[in-house]
Structures are given as C-alpha cells and as structure tokens.
Design a protein around this motif. Structure first.
Motif, PDB file in Angstrom:
ATOM      1  N   LEU A   1       0.821  -1.204   0.000  1.00 42.95           N
ATOM      2  CA  LEU A   1       0.000   0.000   0.000  1.00 42.95           C
ATOM      3  C   LEU A   1       0.856   1.255   0.000  1.00 42.95           C
ATOM      4  O   LEU A   1       0.569   2.228  -0.710  1.00 42.95           O
TER       5      LEU A   1
ATOM      6  N   ILE B   1       2.300   1.653  -3.437  1.00 44.61           N
ATOM      7  CA  ILE B   1       1.259   2.070  -4.378  1.00 44.61           C
ATOM      8  C   ILE B   1       0.967   3.553  -4.210  1.00 44.61           C
ATOM      9  O   ILE B   1       0.801   4.296  -5.171  1.00 44.61           O
TER      10      ILE B   1
ATOM     11  N   VAL C   1      -2.765  -2.312  -9.939  1.00 43.42           N
ATOM     12  CA  VAL C   1      -3.003  -1.104  -9.139  1.00 43.42           C
ATOM     13  C   VAL C   1      -1.950  -0.040  -9.435  1.00 43.42           C
ATOM     14  O   VAL C   1      -2.257   1.155  -9.488  1.00 43.42           O
TER      15      VAL C   1
ATOM     16  N   PRO D   1      -3.746   3.495 -10.172  1.00 51.35           N
ATOM     17  CA  PRO D   1      -3.933   3.630  -8.714  1.00 51.35           C
ATOM     18  C   PRO D   1      -5.337   4.043  -8.305  1.00 51.35           C
ATOM     19  O   PRO D   1      -5.726   3.824  -7.158  1.00 51.35           O
TER      20      PRO D   1
ATOM     21  N   GLU E   1      -7.969   2.690  -8.879  1.00 57.63           N
ATOM     22  CA  GLU E   1      -8.759   1.504  -8.558  1.00 57.63           C
ATOM     23  C   GLU E   1      -8.743   1.185  -7.067  1.00 57.63           C
ATOM     24  O   GLU E   1      -9.580   0.425  -6.587  1.00 57.63           O
ATOM     25  N   THR E   2      -7.793   1.748  -6.335  1.00 61.24           N
ATOM     26  CA  THR E   2      -7.742   1.511  -4.886  1.00 61.24           C
ATOM     27  C   THR E   2      -8.780   2.323  -4.137  1.00 61.24           C
ATOM     28  O   THR E   2      -9.119   2.007  -2.991  1.00 61.24           O
TER      29      THR E   2
ATOM     30  N   PHE F   1     -12.521   1.268  -2.724  1.00 62.33           N
ATOM     31  CA  PHE F   1     -11.602   0.795  -1.691  1.00 62.33           C
ATOM     32  C   PHE F   1     -12.102  -0.505  -1.072  1.00 62.33           C
ATOM     33  O   PHE F   1     -11.300  -1.413  -0.800  1.00 62.33           O
TER      34      PHE F   1
ATOM     35  N   PHE G   1     -11.276  -3.209  -3.371  1.00 65.37           N
ATOM     36  CA  PHE G   1      -9.823  -3.389  -3.412  1.00 65.37           C
ATOM     37  C   PHE G   1      -9.320  -4.182  -2.207  1.00 65.37           C
ATOM     38  O   PHE G   1      -8.575  -5.158  -2.351  1.00 65.37           O
TER      39      PHE G   1
END
Length: 542
Positions: free
Chosen positions: A17, A20, A86, A90, A92-93, A127, A130
């Motif tokens: 995380l 990312i 991701v 990004p 998509e998180t 989120f 995800f």
C-alpha cells in the motif's frame, strides 16, 4: 501456488500500500479527524510532493523495487498481478493520493495501544472492493463488519482496517492485550467530536501549517512511562511534560534539509529565556584569522556568564571550582568572565608531519604521520588569565617568538598561540599565526567566504566539506587504504552525491541540518533513491 503466512501477508499488504501510494499521482485531510487531541506522536507524509520530487511514478527505474516485485511474485502470483494492476491504475484503490498520509500512535489505555496509518479516500466503494480482493487473493480469512457510519475488518487478530466515505485507517496492535480491543478503539476514533481531535491543539496546527515533505510531531508525554523520564522528572526542578518537538524533512534541488523546533511549556520557556546561553551576537572579525579553504569549521555565540550559571547548578560544581582555583590561581568565574562569547574553529587541512622522539631504548626515532591543521579564534575582554596560563607551561615546551608563542605538544607537535587585548588565536598553522599581528589574513579568509551570513545569523553553525574530489591527497590515501573494492565502489557513489553538510542553531528552539548535494538538475530525493539503488546493486552484485 504458495500462500503467504497470515502475518507475512499482512506485512506485505502494508508495504505494498505504501509503495502504491508513492507510485500514483490542499486542504487539511479528513483523516486528521480520527487523531485524538491527546496523541503524542504523528508523522505527516506529503505523498504528492514525494511522488513529484522523487519521480516515484516510475518505480520501475529502481532495481530495488524490481527485486521487491519479484519476491511478491515468488510468494503469491495473484497478489503480484493485482499489485501491478493497481500500480498501472492507482485510482482503482479508491485512495486519495493528493492528500497526506498520516501515521500516529494510539494510546487510549494499556490494552488499547496501536500503530496507526490513515489516509483519505476518493471512492469508498472502490476501496472496499480493493481491500476485499487483496485479502482474498492473499488467502487470508476475514469478515467485513458494517457499522452505522463505517466498516472494518480484523485480520489475524493483529491488524485492522477501518473506513468510511472519507478516510481509511490501518491499525497494528502494539501488544497482545490490545488485540481484543480493535473494535472498541475503531469506534472511539471514528466517533471523535471536533473538540477532541488533534486539530484543537494550537501547537499541532502550527506544526501542520508548516509541514514539509515528511514531518514528525512528538510530545515528551509519550515518554511518561519510561523509567529514565520518570527519574528526570524527579530530579529536575522544572516541568518537562507537555513539551513538543516538530521535525521537518524537505527535499530540494541540491539540498536535503532537516529542521527541529521545540514548542516549550511555560517552565522550560521561562528557564531558557531568563538567562539564555546562546545568542546571535557573533563577532565576525574573528573570521579574518582563519583561511577560507578548509575541510570543516564551526562557530558559536554565547553569553559566558549564563554558561557559568548553568555549571553552578550541576552536582559537584563547588568541588570542581575549588580545585580549579587551587591549580590555576584564579577563580573559574573570573576566567569564564574574561571571554566575550564568540569563537570560531577551522579544520584547515590534513598534512603529513615529520617529528622525532626518544623511544623506550633512548634511541632517536623519526616518524611521519597525518596531522590535522586547525585554528581556533575567540574574543576576550582581558588577556590576564591567558598570560597566567602561559606562565605555567614548562620552559622546555615554550618558546617566545616575536609575535606569538610556540608550544611543544607531547614533545612532538608545534602549536602556536597569539593574542592581544581582545582576541586570542590558537593554531598549528604557522602562516595564519604570523598574520595575526596584522589583524588577520589579507586575502582568502573566512570573512570573504559565502558562509559569513551563516556565522553571523546563527547562535551555532558548523559545516563540513563532503566533496571528496577537493580533499588533500593525504586524506584520500588514508580513506582508500581502509576500503575493500566493494566499499570503494559505494564510497565513490556517495562522493558523487554529497557536497557539504551544515548544522545551524537558528534560535533557542530551532536547529537545522542541511545536506548539500552535487548539481545534476535532479531533486535531492531522486538522487538519494538512485544512490541507494546503486549501492544495493553493488552489495548484491547485481
């Protein structure tokens, strides 16, 4: 396919995380609202700034990151593919990468102690998908609990994720007892009223408004359970609770800057400001006695009698003062009072010096070894005590020259002392001591350098030349002689990176450290990451 052990996987999640966040790319973030006012340590990371300065949107440029990805792929190919997707997109998180990442320590009770990481969300639904997908692909058993205003899941009884429409928090328990209270702590944090949030602390607000790329907020109250802290509290005659320290790390072009600032409580502020030891009344005339070209230098501007008063408060001072007077013939107070308060030191060079001495068998031996060439200049209000000290030096070790004294140290090295009614200069550099009688060097002195404002404007200032290319051959030989080939390669890399180091005491409460880097049209963060990557490759033999 191999499945990671739950504890290993949790660590991978947290690291992934973080990476990312740094691969994607204001107002105060919503996640500040879940930090209690009583919190004693907070770290603020300006994610967007780090991405931009470090060029972290292209993590593939670093071999260290490629190795990390390979390790993830070896452990779990599903997680590896998801992680790559991701990084490619990004959004998509559901995380908001334009706001700060906050890390803090939750200490509501002995069984409610957690390390926390919080960030704003752009899209709660994304989120949720995800985090569920990530845990599922990792083979971790979990359940998402739906509360009225937030959701949460506890993983392996050791880590919890909780989120609402605006923010997400990750909690890791500090101790075993705290594992059973994740749900209680999450409820407390998400239910904080505005008057119980850290934004109500004025000192924290000042800190946050001045935040840099990475900033740390720290309170001495964090140490209240520490034995040494409790001992200090009993011994000191002033209160050390409710003092705050702010530290700011900022990456600039050709410079990495770290600043520390103390926000003192009333007791500490009164103690410091009633009789301040440091000041900014530096006597810049002293700079004329020292050469500009040097390896390192340092200066201080202080109130000598305030320093004496501080010494008086130390245990055993009376005994030490009495011993000093018996040996010297004058009091310590008189001696310290003869200084005006400004001093400057300079490491001019390192040269090979030849000297002779008598060995154990009374043979005369000649030896050559590297010797630091340095100078120290300070201002005085009276030279009476310097004269008395000179009288105590054995005649065999002292020679009076026309304008200075020559002193033999350890029967090997020559030092030189020159003084008048307002200045004293101590050095082993004959050229600069000979210039003393004329008021200093006519050219090439520190007074003509670009550091003058730093000497004048800071109570304490120190700098060190880190440009290895400019070092004397004597030092180069000593450094390279002590290295193996791999260490030599890494040292060469760091030599290409660093230019100089500076430390400043700006005022009674503020210090700053500056690492100057060599100019290559890149930000210092990107240069540092590239350097770490090269060093890693060198040591791993990639």
């Amino acid at each position: 396919m191999r499945l990671l052990q739950p504890t290993q996987f949790i660590k991978v999640i947290i690291v992934s995380l973080a990476l990312i966040m740094l691969a994607s790319c204001s107002s105060k973030p919503s996640s500040l609202s879940i930090i209690p006012e009583s919190t004693n340590v907070v770290t603020v990371v300006d994610v967007y700034s780090l991405i931009k300065k470090g060029e972290l949107n292209e993590l593939e440029q670093f071999d260290l990151f490629k190795t990390f990805k390979k390790e993830i792929r070896n452990e779990n190919k599903k997680v590896s593919r998801m992680m790559q997707n991701v990084i490619d997109d990004p959004t998509e998180t559901g995380l908001d990468f334009t706001n700060d990442l906050l890390m803090f320590y939750v200490n509501e009770a002995k069984d409610e102690q957690y390390y926390a990481m919080a960030m704003d969300l752009k899209n709660e639904e994304k989120f949720t998908v995800f985090i569920e997908d990530l845990l599922d692909k990792g083979g971790v058993s979990f359940d998402v609990e739906n509360e009225k205003s937030y959701k949460y899941t506890i993983v392996n009884k050791d880590v919890a994720f909780a989120w609402d429409k605006n923010k997400v928090i990750c909690l890791t328990s500090k101790n075993y007892e705290s594992r059973k209270n994740f749900d209680l702590t999450i409820s407390t944090l998400f239910g904080l009223k505005e008057n119980n949030q850290i934004t109500q602390n004025k000192d924290f607000t000042t800190f946050y408004n001045n935040k840099k790329d990475i900033s740390l907020w720290f309170s001495t109250n964090l140490l209240e359970d520490n034995y040494q802290y409790k001992r200090m509290t009993r011994e000191l005659d002033f209160d050390i609770a409710d003092n705050y320290v702010a530290a700011h790390l900022n990456f600039e072009n050709n410079n990495m800057s770290m600043q520390w600032k103390l926000f003192p409580n009333d007791d500490v502020k009164k103690m410091v400001e009633e009789d301040p030891i440091l000041n900014t009344n530096f006597n810049s005339d002293l700079l004329s006695f020292l050469p500009e070209n040097s390896l390192a230098n340092a200066s201080v501007s202080m109130n000598p009698m305030a320093y004496y008063n501080m010494l008086k408060s130390e245990n055993g001072f009376d005994k030490m003062e009495s011993k000093f007077e018996n040996e010297m013939g004058f009091t310590l107070k008189e001696f310290i009072g003869s200084f005006k308060g400004s001093a400057v030191f300079n490491l001019i060079d390192i040269k090979e010096v030849e000297y002779t001495y008598q060995n154990y068998y009374s043979d005369t031996v000649t030896k050559t070894e590297p010797l630091p060439i340095m100078g120290l200049a300070f201002d005085i209000s009276s030279n009476t005590y310097i004269k008395q000290i000179i009288e105590k030096i054995p005649e065999n070790d002292l020679q009076k020259r026309s304008d200075y004294y020559e002193i033999k140290i350890d029967n090997r090295y020559d030092m030189y002392l020159a003084f008048n009614s307002n200045t004293c200069y101590f050095t082993n550099d004959k050229a600069s001591v000979k210039a003393f009688k004329d008021g200093g060097l006519k050219s090439g002195s520190l007074l003509m350098s670009n550091q003058v404002s730093n000497f004048k404007n800071n109570a304490f200032y120190a700098s060190m030349n880190l440009d290895f290319d400019t070092y004397p051959n004597t030092i180069k030989k000593e450094i390279t002689k002590a290295q193996n080939s791999r260490e030599g390669r890494v040292f060469d890399m760091w030599s290409e990176f660093a230019s100089s180091l500076e430390l400043k005491q700006i005022d009674n409460y503020t210090m700053q450290l500056d690492l100057k880097t060599k100019d290559n049209n890149k930000n210092s963060l990107n240069n540092m990451l590239s350097l770490i990557d090269k060093s890693y490759n060198s040591y791993m033999g990639l």
